[in-house]
Enzyme design. Structure first.
Site, PDB file in Angstrom:
ATOM      1  N   GLY A  72       0.917  -1.229   0.086  1.00  0.00           N
ATOM      2  CA  GLY A  72       0.135   0.018   0.117  1.00  0.00           C
ATOM      3  C   GLY A  72       0.796   1.258   0.026  1.00  0.00           C
ATOM      4  O   GLY A  72       0.471   2.081  -0.854  1.00  0.00           O
TER       5      GLY A  72
ATOM      6  N   GLN B  19      -7.491  -3.488  -3.506  1.00  0.00           N
ATOM      7  CA  GLN B  19      -8.312  -2.403  -2.821  1.00  0.00           C
ATOM      8  C   GLN B  19      -7.255  -0.979  -2.472  1.00  0.00           C
ATOM      9  O   GLN B  19      -7.734   0.144  -2.346  1.00  0.00           O
ATOM     10  CB  GLN B  19      -8.909  -2.950  -1.558  1.00  0.00           C
ATOM     11  CG  GLN B  19      -9.570  -2.015  -0.823  1.00  0.00           C
ATOM     12  CD  GLN B  19      -8.650  -1.731   0.659  1.00  0.00           C
ATOM     13  OE1 GLN B  19      -7.601  -2.218   0.561  1.00  0.00           O
ATOM     14  NE2 GLN B  19      -9.096  -1.285   1.564  1.00  0.00           N
TER      15      GLN B  19
ATOM     16  N   CYS C  39      -2.464  -4.587   9.079  1.00  0.00           N
ATOM     17  CA  CYS C  39      -3.827  -4.433   8.311  1.00  0.00           C
ATOM     18  C   CYS C  39      -4.584  -5.635   7.849  1.00  0.00           C
ATOM     19  O   CYS C  39      -5.898  -5.384   7.890  1.00  0.00           O
ATOM     20  CB  CYS C  39      -3.261  -3.937   6.980  1.00  0.00           C
ATOM     21  SG  CYS C  39      -1.862  -2.783   6.776  1.00  0.00           S
TER      22      CYS C  39
ATOM     23  N   CYS D 117       6.192 -23.108  12.034  1.00  0.00           N
ATOM     24  CA  CYS D 117       6.742 -22.706  10.731  1.00  0.00           C
ATOM     25  C   CYS D 117       7.806 -21.827  11.291  1.00  0.00           C
ATOM     26  O   CYS D 117       8.712 -21.980  12.189  1.00  0.00           O
ATOM     27  CB  CYS D 117       5.795 -21.908  10.140  1.00  0.00           C
ATOM     28  SG  CYS D 117       4.985 -20.469  10.900  1.00  0.00           S
TER      29      CYS D 117
END
Ligand code: ZN
Length: 373
Positions: free
Chosen positions: A40, A71, A188, A332
Site C-alpha cells: 500500500g 483495494q 492491516c 513454521c
C-alpha cells in the site's frame, strides 16, 4: 554533466521550478532509493519516484499479488494476481519512465541482509507493515548513516517522519525503544485499512525522499506528521532524539542488528505453546506429533527432530497423512503459517497448538545451531 534532450522534455515541469532546475534533476538522476515493501505505501512511493526520475530505485518484497491487495496497492493490476510484487511494480515503474533503473529484491528483510541492502542506497523508505522489519531497518540506517523515511497506517489514520540521527533528528527507537507486544501491534490484515490512506501517507513519504535528495525545504527530520482521514485533520509534533536511546544515544547498548522477528512474535495464548513448554511436552511419552508447515527448501535447511513435513498450502489435501485424533504441535518460521495450519487441523477434529514465535524462537531460546531460512 547535463540532461539528454529526452530527459529535458520529460522533466520540463521540474526544470522550470527554480528549487529543482537542471542541477536538481541531475541530483535525482544520480540518486538511489530503496523502497522496502511493494504494498500500500510502496505503491505511490514507487510510482512517484519513478515518474520524478530518481535514477536507481530498489524495491524489496518477497510477496505475490493477491486479489485482496488491489483495494489499496495501486501499482498492481488484476492481471498481476499471483505475480511477484516486485516484478509487477518494476513493470509499472518502467512503463511510466524507461529512463530509470529498477532493481527488484525478492527477499524478506532479515538481520542478515538488512545492512547490505541499506548500504547500497542513498535514501531508505520504510513501506512495510511489520514491526520487526521497521526496527531492523531503523537499526541498519543508523549504523549506515542513511535517512529512513518512515510511514505507517492504521485503519483511517497515518503518520510519517524522517529518522536521521546524522541529520540531527531522532531514530525510531528514540520514540519506541522496544517493539509493542503483538496484541498492541495489529497489522492491516487483522484490522483493515481505508483504501486511500496509504496513497496519502505514501505520497508524503515520496515527497520527503525527493526533498532529501534535492536538499530543499524543511523535511520531517525531528517531526512526526499525523493524518486523520475521517476528521480530515493533519498535525505535526516535534520529536527529539533521546540521549538514552539504545541505538543512537550517547551510550548505545545495541551494537549489531538484532533479529527482531523472534522478539516481535505473537503472545502466548491457548492456541499457542511456548518453546519451553513445547520442549517439555516433546520429552514426555507419548509425545505429541510435530508438524512442520513451511516450504520444502525451508524444511531442507533445518527442522525439528521427527517433524512431519506438510506445507500449509497443501495441508487440507494431505490430512490423510496425519493419524486421526493426533495431538499436534505445529510450527513454521515465526508462527504465522502455523497458526493458519492449526485452524485447519482443528476444523478436522485434531488437537493442535501453534509453536509461539516458530523456529526463530526455538533457535533463540533452545538451539542456536538450528538452521532457519
Ligand atoms: Zn535513537
Amino acid at each position: 554533466m547535463s540532461l539528454t534532450p529526452a530527459a529535458r522534455q520529460r522533466y520540463a515541469r521540474h526544470l522550470s521550478l527554480s528549487d529543482v532546475g537542471e542541477a536538481g534533476q541531475l541530483r535525482l538522476t544520480a540518486a538511489s532509493v530503496l523502497i522496502v515493501g511493494a504494498g500500500g505505501l510502496g505503491s505511490p512511493v514507487a510510482l512517484y519516484l519513478a515518474a520524478a526520475g530518481v535514477g536507481h530505485i530498489g524495491i524489496v518484497d518477497d510477496d505475490r499479488v493477491d486479489v485482496s491487495n488491489l483495494q489499496r496497492q495501486i501499482i498492481h493490476s488484476d492481471a498481476d494476481i499471483g505475480q511477484l510484487k516486485v516484478e509487477s511494480a518494476r513493470a509499472k515503474m518502467l512503463a511510466i519512465n524507461p529512463l530509470i533503473t529498477v532493481t527488484p529484491h525478492v527477499a524478506r528483510v532479515t538481520a542478515a541482509n538488512v545492512l547490505t541492502l541499506v548500504q547500497a542506497y542513498d535514501v531508505i523508505i520504510d513501506a512495510t507493515d511489520s514491526f520487526a522489519t521497521r526496527y531492523m531497518l531503523n537499526d541498519a540506517c543508523v549504523l549506515a548513516g542513511k535517512p529512513l523515511v518512515y510511514g505507517a497506517i492504521f485503519r483511517f489514520e497515518g503518520q510519517a517522519s524522517v529518522f536521521a540521527p546524522h541529520l540531527g533528528g531522532p531514530c525510531y527507537r528514540c520514540l519506541f525503544p522496544d517493539p509493542p507486544t503483538a496484541d498492541l501491534a495489529p497489522n492491516c490484515t487483522q484490522t483493515g485499512v481505508f483504501g486511500v490512506l496509504p496513497g496519502v501517507v505514501g505520497t508524503v513519504q515520496a515527497t520527503e525522499a525527493l526533498k532529501l535528495i534535492l536538499g530543499i525545504g524543511q523535511t520531517l527530520v525531528g517531526r512526526l506528521w499525523l493524518y486523520d482521514a475521517l476528521r480530515m485533520q493533519t498535525d505535526s509534533w516535534p520529536i527529539a532524539a533521546n540521549p538514552a536511546c539504545p541505538r543512537c544515544g550517547s551510550h548505545p547498548t545495541l551494537s549489531g542488528i538484532v533479529d527482531m522477528e523472534a522478539q516481535c512474535a505473537a503472545p502466548i495464548s491457548a492456541d499457542e505453546i511456548s518453546v519451553s513448554d513445547a520442549q517439555r511436552r516433546l520429552a514426555q511419552t507419548p509425545a505429541p506429533l510435530v508438524l512442520d508447515v513451511r516450504d520444502d527448501h525451508e524444511y531442507a535447511a533445518g527442522h525439528l527432530a521427527g517433524a512431519v513435513h506438510i506445507p500449509v498450502d497443501v495441508l487440507a489435501t494431505r490430512l490423510h497423512d496425519i493419524p486421526a485424533g493426533a495431538d499436534i504441535i505445529v510450527y513454521c518460521r515465526s508462527g504465522m503459517r502455523s497458526a493458519r495450519a492449526r485452524d485447519i487441523l482443528r476444523r478436522h477434529a485434531y488437537t493442535a497448538v501453534s509453536l509461539a514465535g516458530g523456529l526463530l524462537a526455538w533457535r533463540q531460546q533452545i538451539d542456536a545451531t538450528l538452521d532457519v531460512v
